[in-house]
Every structure is written in C-alpha cells, then in structure tokens.
Design a protein around this motif. Sequence first.
Motif, PDB file in Angstrom:
ATOM      1  N   ARG A 127      13.509  11.964   8.588  1.00  0.00           N
ATOM      2  CA  ARG A 127      13.942  11.533   7.393  1.00  0.00           C
ATOM      3  C   ARG A 127      13.725  12.859   6.567  1.00  0.00           C
ATOM      4  NH1 ARG A 127      10.574   6.384   5.430  1.00  0.00           N
ATOM      5  NH2 ARG A 127      11.651   6.663   3.453  1.00  0.00           N
ATOM      6  N   GLY A 128      13.067  13.926   7.001  1.00  0.00           N
ATOM      7  CA  GLY A 128      12.631  15.037   6.208  1.00  0.00           C
ATOM      8  C   GLY A 128      13.680  16.179   6.405  1.00  0.00           C
ATOM      9  N   ARG A 129      14.760  15.963   6.920  1.00  0.00           N
ATOM     10  CA  ARG A 129      15.914  17.057   7.084  1.00  0.00           C
ATOM     11  C   ARG A 129      17.218  16.653   6.947  1.00  0.00           C
ATOM     12  NH1 ARG A 129      18.937  17.703  12.292  1.00  0.00           N
ATOM     13  NH2 ARG A 129      19.027  15.921  13.345  1.00  0.00           N
ATOM     14  N   GLN A 130      18.071  17.623   6.623  1.00  0.00           N
ATOM     15  CA  GLN A 130      19.374  17.439   6.208  1.00  0.00           C
ATOM     16  C   GLN A 130      20.304  18.290   7.246  1.00  0.00           C
ATOM     17  OE1 GLN A 130      20.760  16.084   2.374  1.00  0.00           O
ATOM     18  NE2 GLN A 130      19.288  14.764   3.655  1.00  0.00           N
ATOM     19  N   VAL A 131      21.493  17.906   7.264  1.00  0.00           N
ATOM     20  CA  VAL A 131      22.425  18.696   8.152  1.00  0.00           C
ATOM     21  C   VAL A 131      23.494  18.967   7.540  1.00  0.00           C
ATOM     22  CG1 VAL A 131      23.906  18.246  10.325  1.00  0.00           C
ATOM     23  CG2 VAL A 131      21.706  16.906  10.213  1.00  0.00           C
ATOM     24  N   VAL A 132      23.715  20.392   7.891  1.00  0.00           N
ATOM     25  CA  VAL A 132      24.821  20.872   7.101  1.00  0.00           C
ATOM     26  C   VAL A 132      26.232  20.238   7.631  1.00  0.00           C
ATOM     27  CG1 VAL A 132      26.335  23.128   6.859  1.00  0.00           C
ATOM     28  CG2 VAL A 132      24.021  23.243   6.881  1.00  0.00           C
ATOM     29  N   ALA A 133      27.003  19.479   6.655  1.00  0.00           N
ATOM     30  CA  ALA A 133      28.243  18.927   7.040  1.00  0.00           C
ATOM     31  C   ALA A 133      29.353  19.757   6.865  1.00  0.00           C
ATOM     32  CB  ALA A 133      28.275  17.378   6.298  1.00  0.00           C
ATOM     33  N   ALA A 134      29.372  20.765   5.982  1.00  0.00           N
ATOM     34  CA  ALA A 134      30.479  21.470   5.420  1.00  0.00           C
ATOM     35  C   ALA A 134      30.140  22.852   4.978  1.00  0.00           C
ATOM     36  CB  ALA A 134      31.605  20.935   4.669  1.00  0.00           C
ATOM     37  N   VAL A 135      30.583  23.761   5.168  1.00  0.00           N
ATOM     38  CA  VAL A 135      30.009  25.149   4.449  1.00  0.00           C
ATOM     39  C   VAL A 135      31.147  26.271   4.425  1.00  0.00           C
ATOM     40  CG1 VAL A 135      29.163  26.033   6.753  1.00  0.00           C
ATOM     41  CG2 VAL A 135      28.215  26.933   4.573  1.00  0.00           C
ATOM     42  N   GLU A 136      31.361  26.800   3.232  1.00  0.00           N
ATOM     43  CA  GLU A 136      32.283  27.807   3.166  1.00  0.00           C
ATOM     44  C   GLU A 136      31.482  28.947   2.186  1.00  0.00           C
ATOM     45  OE1 GLU A 136      35.174  30.351   3.467  1.00  0.00           O
ATOM     46  OE2 GLU A 136      35.479  28.296   4.329  1.00  0.00           O
ATOM     47  N   PRO A 137      31.062  30.122   2.798  1.00  0.00           N
ATOM     48  CA  PRO A 137      30.246  31.238   2.050  1.00  0.00           C
ATOM     49  C   PRO A 137      31.108  31.486   0.498  1.00  0.00           C
ATOM     50  CG  PRO A 137      30.395  31.844   4.158  1.00  0.00           C
ATOM     51  CD  PRO A 137      31.475  30.457   3.964  1.00  0.00           C
ATOM     52  N   LYS A 138      30.043  31.431  -0.295  1.00  0.00           N
ATOM     53  CA  LYS A 138      30.538  31.739  -1.616  1.00  0.00           C
ATOM     54  C   LYS A 138      31.175  30.786  -2.365  1.00  0.00           C
ATOM     55  CE  LYS A 138      30.930  36.678  -0.416  1.00  0.00           C
ATOM     56  NZ  LYS A 138      31.967  37.937  -0.525  1.00  0.00           N
ATOM     57  N   SER A 139      31.453  29.372  -1.573  1.00  0.00           N
ATOM     58  CA  SER A 139      32.228  28.495  -2.263  1.00  0.00           C
ATOM     59  C   SER A 139      31.543  27.085  -2.187  1.00  0.00           C
ATOM     60  CB  SER A 139      33.423  28.303  -1.569  1.00  0.00           C
ATOM     61  OG  SER A 139      34.013  26.922  -1.703  1.00  0.00           O
ATOM     62  N   HIS A 140      31.098  26.399  -1.280  1.00  0.00           N
ATOM     63  CA  HIS A 140      30.329  25.303  -1.310  1.00  0.00           C
ATOM     64  C   HIS A 140      29.377  25.103   0.231  1.00  0.00           C
ATOM     65  CE1 HIS A 140      34.038  24.426   0.886  1.00  0.00           C
ATOM     66  NE2 HIS A 140      33.295  23.821   1.679  1.00  0.00           N
ATOM     67  N   LEU A 141      28.281  24.191  -0.190  1.00  0.00           N
ATOM     68  CA  LEU A 141      27.634  23.818   0.838  1.00  0.00           C
ATOM     69  C   LEU A 141      27.190  22.302   0.783  1.00  0.00           C
ATOM     70  CD1 LEU A 141      25.319  24.259   3.020  1.00  0.00           C
ATOM     71  CD2 LEU A 141      23.603  24.833   1.486  1.00  0.00           C
ATOM     72  N   VAL A 142      27.479  21.488   1.731  1.00  0.00           N
ATOM     73  CA  VAL A 142      27.424  20.025   1.753  1.00  0.00           C
ATOM     74  C   VAL A 142      26.335  19.630   2.992  1.00  0.00           C
ATOM     75  CG1 VAL A 142      28.395  18.056   1.969  1.00  0.00           C
ATOM     76  CG2 VAL A 142      29.787  19.958   1.279  1.00  0.00           C
ATOM     77  N   LEU A 143      25.290  19.004   2.285  1.00  0.00           N
ATOM     78  CA  LEU A 143      24.338  18.420   3.351  1.00  0.00           C
ATOM     79  C   LEU A 143      24.231  16.907   3.448  1.00  0.00           C
ATOM     80  CD1 LEU A 143      21.378  21.017   1.989  1.00  0.00           C
ATOM     81  CD2 LEU A 143      22.676  21.333   3.827  1.00  0.00           C
ATOM     82  N   MET A 144      23.766  16.282   4.333  1.00  0.00           N
ATOM     83  CA  MET A 144      23.689  14.981   4.366  1.00  0.00           C
ATOM     84  C   MET A 144      22.364  14.492   5.704  1.00  0.00           C
ATOM     85  SD  MET A 144      27.212  13.670   6.123  1.00  0.00           S
ATOM     86  CE  MET A 144      28.119  14.199   4.790  1.00  0.00           C
ATOM     87  N   THR A 145      22.076  13.476   5.484  1.00  0.00           N
ATOM     88  CA  THR A 145      21.017  12.760   6.743  1.00  0.00           C
ATOM     89  C   THR A 145      21.413  13.115   8.014  1.00  0.00           C
ATOM     90  OG1 THR A 145      21.693  10.599   6.734  1.00  0.00           O
ATOM     91  CG2 THR A 145      20.039  11.504   4.981  1.00  0.00           C
ATOM     92  N   PRO A 146      20.663  12.974   8.945  1.00  0.00           N
ATOM     93  CA  PRO A 146      21.317  13.050  10.348  1.00  0.00           C
ATOM     94  C   PRO A 146      22.164  11.793  10.772  1.00  0.00           C
ATOM     95  CG  PRO A 146      19.109  13.923  10.230  1.00  0.00           C
ATOM     96  CD  PRO A 146      19.369  13.484   8.948  1.00  0.00           C
ATOM     97  N   ALA A 147      21.667  10.887  10.256  1.00  0.00           N
ATOM     98  CA  ALA A 147      22.430   9.404  10.380  1.00  0.00           C
ATOM     99  C   ALA A 147      23.967   9.590   9.782  1.00  0.00           C
ATOM    100  CB  ALA A 147      21.607   8.318   9.965  1.00  0.00           C
ATOM    101  N   ASP A 148      23.765  10.116   8.668  1.00  0.00           N
ATOM    102  CA  ASP A 148      25.234  10.164   7.844  1.00  0.00           C
ATOM    103  C   ASP A 148      26.156  11.288   8.659  1.00  0.00           C
ATOM    104  OD1 ASP A 148      25.515   8.155   5.835  1.00  0.00           O
ATOM    105  OD2 ASP A 148      24.083   9.407   4.623  1.00  0.00           O
ATOM    106  N   TYR A 149      25.266  12.449   9.162  1.00  0.00           N
ATOM    107  CA  TYR A 149      26.323  13.284   9.721  1.00  0.00           C
ATOM    108  C   TYR A 149      26.822  12.538  11.066  1.00  0.00           C
ATOM    109  CZ  TYR A 149      27.440  17.563  12.257  1.00  0.00           C
ATOM    110  OH  TYR A 149      28.296  18.573  12.993  1.00  0.00           O
ATOM    111  N   ASP A 150      26.102  11.897  11.699  1.00  0.00           N
ATOM    112  CA  ASP A 150      26.526  11.205  12.963  1.00  0.00           C
ATOM    113  C   ASP A 150      27.568  10.242  12.740  1.00  0.00           C
ATOM    114  OD1 ASP A 150      24.886  12.490  14.720  1.00  0.00           O
ATOM    115  OD2 ASP A 150      23.316  10.797  14.723  1.00  0.00           O
ATOM    116  N   ARG A 151      27.581   9.318  11.442  1.00  0.00           N
ATOM    117  CA  ARG A 151      28.530   8.489  11.259  1.00  0.00           C
ATOM    118  C   ARG A 151      29.891   9.531  10.837  1.00  0.00           C
ATOM    119  NH1 ARG A 151      24.307   6.678   7.860  1.00  0.00           N
ATOM    120  NH2 ARG A 151      23.711   4.677   8.699  1.00  0.00           N
ATOM    121  N   VAL A 152      29.754  10.660  10.332  1.00  0.00           N
ATOM    122  CA  VAL A 152      30.723  11.458   9.976  1.00  0.00           C
ATOM    123  C   VAL A 152      31.686  11.905  11.265  1.00  0.00           C
ATOM    124  CG1 VAL A 152      31.936  13.474   8.863  1.00  0.00           C
ATOM    125  CG2 VAL A 152      30.111  12.051   7.842  1.00  0.00           C
ATOM    126  N   GLN A 153      30.863  12.292  12.142  1.00  0.00           N
ATOM    127  CA  GLN A 153      31.166  12.757  13.396  1.00  0.00           C
ATOM    128  C   GLN A 153      31.946  11.542  14.153  1.00  0.00           C
ATOM    129  OE1 GLN A 153      31.127  16.250  14.285  1.00  0.00           O
ATOM    130  NE2 GLN A 153      30.241  15.728  12.032  1.00  0.00           N
TER     131      GLN A 153
END
Length: 210
Positions: A127-153
Amino acid sequence: MTTGRARPWLATAMALGALAIGYRSRIRPWMYTWGATRAECAEKLPGDELVDPGRPHTTRAVTVDAGPEDVWPWLAQIGEDRGGFYSYSRLERAVGADIHNAEVIHPEWQDLTVGDTVWLARRGGERGRQVVAAVEPKSHLVLMTPADYDRVQRGEPAGGSWSFHLRPEGGLTRLLARGNGGYTGNAVYDIAHFVMERKMLLGIQHRAER
C-alpha cells in the motif's frame, strides 16, 4: 412544533449542511483545479487511457521559469528512498514516511522504466508503493498502485493513477499533476492530498528555477 431543546441541534445541522454545500460548490472545485486552466483540466493526458473513464480526477499546475530539461530531473528522482517529494517532509515523517527532500540532482536516480517502484512509504508495504505505468523523459510520468498496474497488464482498466506532465511554453514549462480515481472524492483524502501535492509542485518549481 420544534422544542427549545431541539433548536440547537437544528442549528448545528443547518450549519453543517451549509458547510457541506460550500465545500462541494466552492472549496472542492478550487482544490481540484488549483493553478490549472479549463483547457488543461479537460485535456486528455498520457495515462488517462489506462484508468476507468468514470472516475473523478484532479488537475493542478504551476508555471516553471525553466525548460522541461531542467524540470524533469527533479521529477524523475521522487520517492521515499530517493529525492523525496519536495513537500512537507516533517508531516510525512510524522506519519512514518522516511522522507528527506533532495536539494540537488542525483544522477543515480534519473533512470526510470515501466515497472519500477516509487516508494511513498516502505512501512506501508504494497500500500506504500507506486509502480511506473508509463514514462517519457521530459514529458510525463504515470504512477499507480501495484494492483492497478497488474490490472493494466491484463488489459483491464485501472482504478486510479497519479501522473505528472511537462508542457513547454517558450522558455517556460507548465508542470501538471493529475489524480485519476483512487480515493479522489473522499473529503479527508482530497484535502490532505491537495495540501501535499500543491507544496510538491511549488517545491519542484523552486528547485528547477533556482
């Protein structure tokens, strides 16, 4: 007929009702859109497509007197075990997070890839960590919970995300923070998150401009 004994309760109920209406009609909209334009609030940002579209969202922003190349390194190194969150570290430590906000860029913390962990508070476990779901240097960083990251996968929509976006404007940068779903809509969470995120945006602004 209303008795004299009941009137104080009625007055209290009316006061609470007025407070609730004021919060929903004025305070919450202001918190949800602090610093952002109407166009930015309505815009679809990278990572939005990963989240259930029916969830509420917030969009907050600051203008940084520096280019995205000077803002990104501060954003790339966020995390409890890295550069912190540039917010109220004493408050964060008071609730058990071991936060120490960086005042310089650390080259060893600049590489982020999809699937990496960004710790909010290690003591919270998953519950205390976020997972990088999308990243583009100098543009954007998207974080979400491990459970949500698993759902996206699995090809399913996430229940929430927390993302940051850099938009160049001449020699300046618009730094946007978007909160999608999650606990958004819970008044206690909304107020606490607004206070901390606003300070975080200003903290990044100050460091990048300096």
